[in-house]
Write an enzyme that holds these catalytic residues in place. Structure first.
Site, PDB file in Angstrom:
ATOM      1  N   CYS A  74       0.386  -6.874  -2.155  1.00 51.09           N
ATOM      2  CA  CYS A  74      -0.938  -6.417  -1.736  1.00 51.09           C
ATOM      3  C   CYS A  74      -1.504  -5.421  -2.753  1.00 51.09           C
ATOM      4  O   CYS A  74      -0.762  -4.761  -3.487  1.00 51.09           O
ATOM      5  CB  CYS A  74      -0.824  -5.774  -0.357  1.00 51.09           C
ATOM      6  SG  CYS A  74      -2.406  -5.315   0.384  1.00 51.09           S
ATOM      7  N   ASP A 123      -2.761  -2.698  -1.979  1.00 52.21           N
ATOM      8  CA  ASP A 123      -2.676  -1.373  -1.367  1.00 52.21           C
ATOM      9  C   ASP A 123      -2.144  -0.347  -2.370  1.00 52.21           C
ATOM     10  O   ASP A 123      -1.127  -0.569  -3.042  1.00 52.21           O
ATOM     11  CB  ASP A 123      -1.756  -1.445  -0.147  1.00 52.21           C
ATOM     12  CG  ASP A 123      -1.872  -0.209   0.730  1.00 52.21           C
ATOM     13  OD1 ASP A 123      -1.483   0.881   0.254  1.00 52.21           O
ATOM     14  OD2 ASP A 123      -2.314  -0.330   1.886  1.00 52.21           O
ATOM     15  N   ARG A 156      -0.552   2.271  -1.999  1.00 51.16           N
ATOM     16  CA  ARG A 156       0.740   2.879  -1.675  1.00 51.16           C
ATOM     17  C   ARG A 156       1.918   2.046  -2.166  1.00 51.16           C
ATOM     18  O   ARG A 156       3.067   2.513  -2.137  1.00 51.16           O
ATOM     19  CB  ARG A 156       0.842   3.082  -0.164  1.00 51.16           C
ATOM     20  CG  ARG A 156      -0.191   4.032   0.406  1.00 51.16           C
ATOM     21  CD  ARG A 156      -0.245   3.961   1.921  1.00 51.16           C
ATOM     22  NE  ARG A 156      -0.721   2.661   2.392  1.00 51.16           N
ATOM     23  CZ  ARG A 156      -0.835   2.337   3.674  1.00 51.16           C
ATOM     24  NH1 ARG A 156      -0.503   3.223   4.601  1.00 51.16           N
ATOM     25  NH2 ARG A 156      -1.282   1.142   4.028  1.00 51.16           N
ATOM     26  N   HIS A 214       3.761  -5.283   3.598  1.00 51.92           N
ATOM     27  CA  HIS A 214       4.035  -3.869   3.858  1.00 51.92           C
ATOM     28  C   HIS A 214       3.472  -3.455   5.200  1.00 51.92           C
ATOM     29  O   HIS A 214       2.630  -4.152   5.804  1.00 51.92           O
ATOM     30  CB  HIS A 214       3.448  -2.991   2.748  1.00 51.92           C
ATOM     31  CG  HIS A 214       1.955  -3.008   2.699  1.00 51.92           C
ATOM     32  ND1 HIS A 214       1.173  -2.055   3.310  1.00 51.92           N
ATOM     33  CD2 HIS A 214       1.091  -3.883   2.113  1.00 51.92           C
ATOM     34  CE1 HIS A 214      -0.098  -2.319   3.092  1.00 51.92           C
ATOM     35  NE2 HIS A 214      -0.182  -3.433   2.368  1.00 51.92           N
ATOM     36  N   CYS A 223      -0.821  -2.628   6.827  1.00 56.09           N
ATOM     37  CA  CYS A 223      -1.665  -3.411   5.925  1.00 56.09           C
ATOM     38  C   CYS A 223      -3.052  -3.619   6.531  1.00 56.09           C
ATOM     39  O   CYS A 223      -3.194  -4.165   7.647  1.00 56.09           O
ATOM     40  CB  CYS A 223      -1.003  -4.758   5.632  1.00 56.09           C
ATOM     41  SG  CYS A 223      -1.936  -5.799   4.499  1.00 56.09           S
TER      42      CYS A 223
END
Length: 743
Positions: free
Chosen positions: A571, A573, A575, A630, A633
């Site tokens: 992803c 993302d 993080r 994760h 999400c």
């Protein structure tokens, strides 16, 4: 007693056949060790100026007691060349009867050391000191015995031996020189002979050939002096009439050197044989008992001898029965072959000791010492042992080792980096009061009004160094910024709560692993400068100064092409940091990131992800494809109907996740670490990883690689809050912690 050394998984007593098999190997090994021990025992006693019979007494009595009560089953004990130098001086000073009493006292000290569990302290002695001590013994031994080989006699000290050696070389040489040269020649040539010949130990072959030559040619020269009949053993030790300080020093010296050699020999054999480690305290007690017994009967001090112990192991010994039997063979030789032993020329024994002495100067050990930066300790120990005595050499080596250790512990690298009008003072290591003079000298080089950054990479900062830095910071006319990397030693001191011990220093996450926005925000002085652009620029600067030099060689090797082992689909993302959670680096991962780590169908509806898959598998030939989802999400939340309004492109992309929703409705929930995630979006994220793996199988290039066995598909899930990586385990119908699966 006989101890059988067996594997750690054995249970119950050994079978009778195992006893016989061990005894067969021990019997043959004992004969080989016996053939090595006899000439060495005589030679060591001769070099020290002790009665030659004392060497054989120690080999029998001391060797037997040490074998019975010591902690190392394959250790072989007896007279050692390492003690010849100190014993020669002791005999010359106190006489032989008192020397025997000193041997008994040394044995009692060793027993005391063993009972107080001090044996492992010997392992703390620097290898440089050990190698330097052995080299000093070897040099002293060679210098003394060379005179005997050349037909003369050893002088009173190593320096005297060196000064007299040119005259000895130029002097008239008699038959002893020929015997010495023949003995040395055989010893040097023996390792190059065929294996069949080398089954005879080199010391035995050299002494036997030299003795045969002296008899065949009718040479008249000094030979071994042993009693003609059965020797009578009686208590020899006698306490001195005075000079008790010298008596005590000699006993301590012999106890320390003999104990150190025995323990190092036992550890060396342990490294070869495997299995249970030696009980070093028991070994020291056994060696002490051996010295008490040997000294009481007029014998030479005993140590575990590494040459004999290695010979015992290499000859196939399995238990301590080999060392016990070898003592029996030596006793039989003393009783039955005394006449043969009396034919050995002393020059042959002297040549043998010259050879042994050169072996004590271990060149491989010297290279290791040099690689570790301890050559000065080695040199000081060697010089002290040769020029003064062994104890002085060891003391000098210990003092220098401590000084070098102190210097390394308090070392601080301090230098100034200039970039135009800006100055960066970089301080690394331990910063203590000892570094303050140098610190003030470097700080004085900074112009008074310059803009300065104090970059601290310190693992200890004491009060004096803190005051120096704080005072200079306050007195400097220009702007001074303290950039502290690691534990905040300076910051804690400035706050009035200084850290005073390394042991309580907080473990700080390295800046390149922690969220950059946090530490950068703390180090940008003006709030107006705290923008995304300035933070990234500061991070790039940090990389260029600190990380790039460490990885420049790695990137240089990657400059002309990439060969990643994994296609990593995850992803977008912020993080998720793929290289961080997989402990990988530049060139390892070919990474594709998108919203929801989705894999579109292979029908070409999204050529971007498809192109990356084809290139990674078809061209780069990666061995693995990882799909990583994760927790928390946003894409999964959007699929569940919580998508932000007005984002048409996002909605169009998330249509590729509809297959995941269908899987969720028809498949049983997947488990994470044996439990079902509490959040519905996290449950969907697990199903999404499995669905995207199915989508990958629809790509022809992936299907072909899977059929060839050239590719593996892996499902991964990262729990952000728990910092836990989990992998898909199809057998368990869920995801399990990464450490639970072997890949």
């Amino acid at each position: 007693m006989i101890e059988i050394v067996r594997g750690e998984h054995d249970t119950g007593p050994p079978k009778h056949s195992e006893h016989l098999e061990n005894l067969k190997h021990d019997f043959l090994a004992s004969i080989v060790v016996f053939l090595v021990a006899v000439p060495l025992s005589l030679g060591v006693a001769f070099a020290a100026g002790a009665p030659l019979l004392s060497g054989l007494i120690s080999a029998v009595v001391g060797g037997l007691v040490a074998s019975l009560f010591g902690g190392s089953p394959l250790q072989v004990s007896g007279p050692s060349a390492a003690l010849t130098v100190v014993l020669a001086d002791t005999i010359a000073t106190h006489g032989w009867p008192v020397t025997c009493a000193i041997t008994v006292a040394a044995g009692l000290l060793q027993i005391l050391f063993g009972l107080t569990r001090a044996a492992r302290a010997a392992l703390a002695v620097s290898p440089a000191i050990v190698h330097g001590l052995l080299a000093g013994i070897g040099v002293t031994l060679v210098l003394g015995q060379l005179h005997v080989v050349l037909g003369g006699s050893a002088q009173g000290s190593a320096l005297a031996n060196v000064l007299a050696l040119p005259g000895q070389v130029a002097a008239h040489h008699d038959q002893a020189v020929l015997i010495g040269v023949v003995t040395l020649g055989v010893l040097l040539a023996w390792p190059r002979l065929p294996n069949l010949v080398r089954r005879v130990p080199a010391p035995l072959a050299a002494v036997a050939l030299a003795t045969g030559l002296s008899i065949a040619t009718g040479m008249s020269l000094p030979r071994v002096d042993l009693p003609a009949g059965l020797p009578s053993l009686h208590l020899v030790p006698r306490l001195p009439d005075g000079g008790w300080s010298g008596f005590a020093v000699a006993a301590v010296t012999i106890a320390l050197i003999a104990g150190l050699e025995s323990l190092l020999s036992a550890v060396s054999v342990d490294k070869l044989r495997g299995g249970p480690r030696t009980d070093l305290d028991r070994e020291l007690i056994g060696q002490g008992a051996a010295n008490v017994a040997a000294g009481a009967l007029g014998g030479f001090p005993v140590t575990g001898v590494i040459v004999r112990s290695m010979t015992n192991f290499e000859a196939g010994a399995r238990t301590r029965a080999s060392a016990i039997l070898h003592c029996g063979w030596i006793l039989a030789a003393c009783l039955l072959l005394t006449g043969v032993l009396r034919l050995i020329p002393l020059a042959a024994l002297a040549a043998l000791l010259v050879y042994v002495g050169t072996k004590l100067v271990n060149l491989h050990g010297l290279k290791e010492v040099r690689r570790h930066g301890d050559l000065p300790v080695y040199a000081v120990t060697l010089a002290g042992a040769v020029a003064v005595n062994l104890l002085t050499g060891v003391a000098a080596g210990v003092l220098l080792a401590l000084a070098m250790m102190l210097r390394r512990m308090i070392f601080s690298g301090i230098h100034v980096e200039r970039a135009g009008d800006r100055h960066r003072v970089v301080i690394e290591g331990a910063l203590t009061f000892l570094s303050v003079p140098r610190l003030t000298r470097v700080l004085a080089e900074v112009p008074p009004h310059a803009e300065v950054t104090l970059e601290l990479h310190v693992d200890y900062l004491d009060h004096a160094a803190f005051d120096c830095l704080r005072g200079w910071q306050q007195a400097h006319a220009g702007c001074v910024t303290v950039d502290e990397i690691g534990h905040p030693w300076f910051g804690r001191g400035r706050a009035g709560e200084p850290t005073v011990r390394r042991s309580v220093a907080a473990r700080v996450v390295p800046r390149w692993l922690a969220p950059w926005s946090e530490w950068q925000a703390e180090h940008v002085v003006l709030p107006a400068q705290r923008t995304a652009s300035s933070l990234l620029c500061r991070g790039a600067s940090e990389f260029q100064r600190r990380t790039a030099p460490l990885l420049r060689d790695t990137w240089s090797g990657l400059a002309h092409g990439q060969q990643p082992h994994t296609l990593f689909i995850t992803c977008g993302d912020a993080r998720i940091v793929p290289n961080l959670i997989t402990t990988s680096g530049p060139g390892d991962l070919f990474t594709v990131r998108n919203i929801g780590n989705l894999v579109p169908p292979a029908d070409g509806t999204d050529s971007s992800v498809g192109a990356a898959i084809e290139y990674a598998v078809g061209v780069l030939e990666v061995a693995e494809i990882v799909v990583c989802g994760h927790s928390g999400c946003g894409a999964m939340k959007a699929l569940l109907g919580r998508a932000p309004a007005g984002l048409d492109q996002l909605g169009s992309w998330l249509r590729h996740g509809e297959a995941t929703l269908r899987r969720r409705s028809r498949e049983a929930p997947l488990l994470l670490g044996g439990e079902r995630p509490a959040a519905e979006a996290d449950q969907l994220a697990l199903q999404n990883v499995v669905q995207q793996l199915e989508m990958l199988r629809g790509y022809p290039v992936v299907a072909a690689a899977l059929e060839r066995g050239a590719l593996r598909l892996t499902g991964m899930y990262f729990d952000v809050g728990a910092a836990q990586v989990s992998l898909l385990d199809e057998a368990a119908r869920g995801f399990v912690p990464a450490g639970a699966l072997e890949h």
